[in-house]
Scaffold this motif. Sequence first.
Motif: not given
Length: 754
Positions: A668, A672-673
């Motif tokens: 997860k 996003t990073t």
Amino acid sequence: MTTSPTINDFIRAIIKRDLDAGTHPRIVVRFPPEPNGFLHIGHAKSSTLNFGLAAEYGGQCHLRFDDTNPETEDLQYVDAIKRDLRWLGFDWGEHEYYASDYFETLYEWACRLIRKGLAYVDDSSENVIRSMRGTVTSPGSHSIYRDRPPEENLERFEAMRLGQFHDGACVLRAKIDMAHPNMKMRDPLMYRVRHATHYRRGDQWCIYPFYDWAHGQSDAIEGVTHSICTLEFSTNRVLYDWYLDALEIDPRPRQYEFARMNMEYTVTSKRKLLNLVNEHVVDGWSDPRMPTLAGLRRRGIRPEAIRIFCESVGTTKVDSTHDPALFEYCIRDNLNQHAPRIHCVQDPLPVTLTNLPEDHEENIEAPYWPHDIAKEGTRSLPFSNEILIERNDFSEDPPKGFRRLTPGGMVRLRHAYIVRCTRVEINAHGKVMHLYCELLKGSRSGSDSSPASQQKPQGTIHWVDARRSLPVIVREYHHLLSVPVLEDELWAGLNPSSLIEHSHARIEPSIAEDSPDQRYQFVRLGYYWRDPKFIETSPPIFNRIVSLRDSSTKTKSKSTAVAPKKNKPQSAQRALTPDEKQWLQRSGLSAATGLAIYQIPGAQAFFEDASESAPSASVGNWMANQLLPALGDRPLSELPFGPNEFSQLVQLFDCGVASSHETREVLKLMLTTDDSPTKLLARVQDSILSDPEALRKMIADVLREYRDRVQAYAAGKVGLKGFFVGQVMKRSHGKANPKQVQELVSEELARITS
Ligand code: ATP
Ligand code: MG
């Protein structure tokens, strides 16, 4: 992330408390090896902890040789220990100390105890002393020499020092309590007579101090604040404190104990390692199979990998034995960034490309870092009509899912062409001797405009040119032990196949230009470098540092860990198209998993790239069940990570470093990073461990898994509580707070057994 040290173990918590309370202005710790052997991976744990604490808290770490046994100690070990610690990256500056330099002070201090009536010379024999110690349940009895007056003791002690007694004639003992419940306190021995030459002090002394007397006092002399040792010294702590009290030392060091680090299939006893050396089972202390730092270094492991491993196992009070898979993961992860990819064929099978002229010579520029577009660099791979491939990349009678060369089948030669096998030459014993293949013109890697590149090979294999490759010897190492934990004798547990030599291997010629300490990934095989002991020999000898995949995952079934979702489209119910069939065959995946990947643009290539270094079944599962559903409408190419990072994540799961829950959480975050999976995992694990609910869940899992032991516990085997705590600590990779775990386990056990 903050720059102040994270408090993730009980020792750091103690140090922080002491610094906050101003008990010490700064900390002083020490790493105290006895120079009677080489350092091993267990010592790496202890030194990483001590030097790490000093660095984190702006304190200082001493290197102290605990050299009080003249018979076993030697200068060669002092030198080896210093070399190995420097290699690990530790610096003790001017703080290099020797307990043997304190012999004079220790002698003075012993006299001080004698004067205070707290020590006496005992002329009893070793046997008598032992028989008078009593047992754990019964008190010992007083020696007839116990009440000698101090003056007489002083005289006799001096006579001991002056050599007036033979070995074993008498000892100096502390006068404490022969009925003490802790056996260590029953008038412990402080000095013995030993007419032996000390490697540093020569024949200056013929009395030598025992560990307990030497150790704490050495700590005190050096101003050590926190004396950190392993759990087996817990019962010595009372004595440690007693000596310091008796000498009225202030401020004084405190002893703290943590669990030894043990590893399955690994010998971590210096005595046993010395046996292996003396019996020539191994090629000395630095044999690449040895768990010594010298052995790990010669094998090719980089020191950072060892430090990262030691940090990631944590520091706890619960004994645990680690799976070597975690260590291997750290080694691989570290080499991945440092090892260019090259070709080596370990067990060559000659292949003639029949539709190339006999004098065909070509040079193919191939990238060193094909998995990482950010890294540049290529080398030239010679290619002709005679090449060598790995014997096991061909099968006359391929098992299901075989993605390599078969009679009539096609494979891509990595970075080069697609070839089709047209003829197999077999000798009288049925052994395959030679293959004849046809090269698909226009199929060279990267030339995707020609019709030949539309052909679907069964897989991609590595190769070298038969004429212009170089001969090499490749050594493959396996665990020294064939059992996870030694129960019988060392000799019974030795693995007879810990060294496998491939003496006819061939390697691409580019290595001739490299520095001899270059590490490589031999594509599809593992990580390697030249054995530094044989740098001059020809042909060169390469050590396998670590295989590409965790060998233990082959036997451990992970299939239950990622259960396929029930609401998944049942795509397998309709008839498959020929392309789909071919993909399933090529990928070796189940229909449901394979088709989920087939349907997403770019996912097949992503799967194949990620499967280079992680087991393809796991990669498939994680892609189909987690990654692809999480994508939404986003194309794969827009992810902040590539197949390489995804494969790292799958490996973390596969070798047991990350639980399935943690793996999902890391995934997860990866969406996003752009932090590495390893970094993100540390973050996830830390946050899970500060959450009592997550710990409760982990405990519930353990209790469910060991239901029979929970029953045994309920039936009165209360000692099993330690086992449950140990299991939970293991799952938390040693990072959970043991006290909290203990409390929660007690609560949970009380709840389910009430
Ligand atoms: P061995 O039992 O193999 O002889 P040792 O503990 O006697 O090992 P030392 O030279 O006394 O060897 O060890 C130096 C330091 O390293 C000690 O503080 C010891 O507690 C620590 N140490 C040794 N083995 C381990 C291990 N397996 N895990 C953690 N620390 C260790
Ligand atoms: Mg020791």
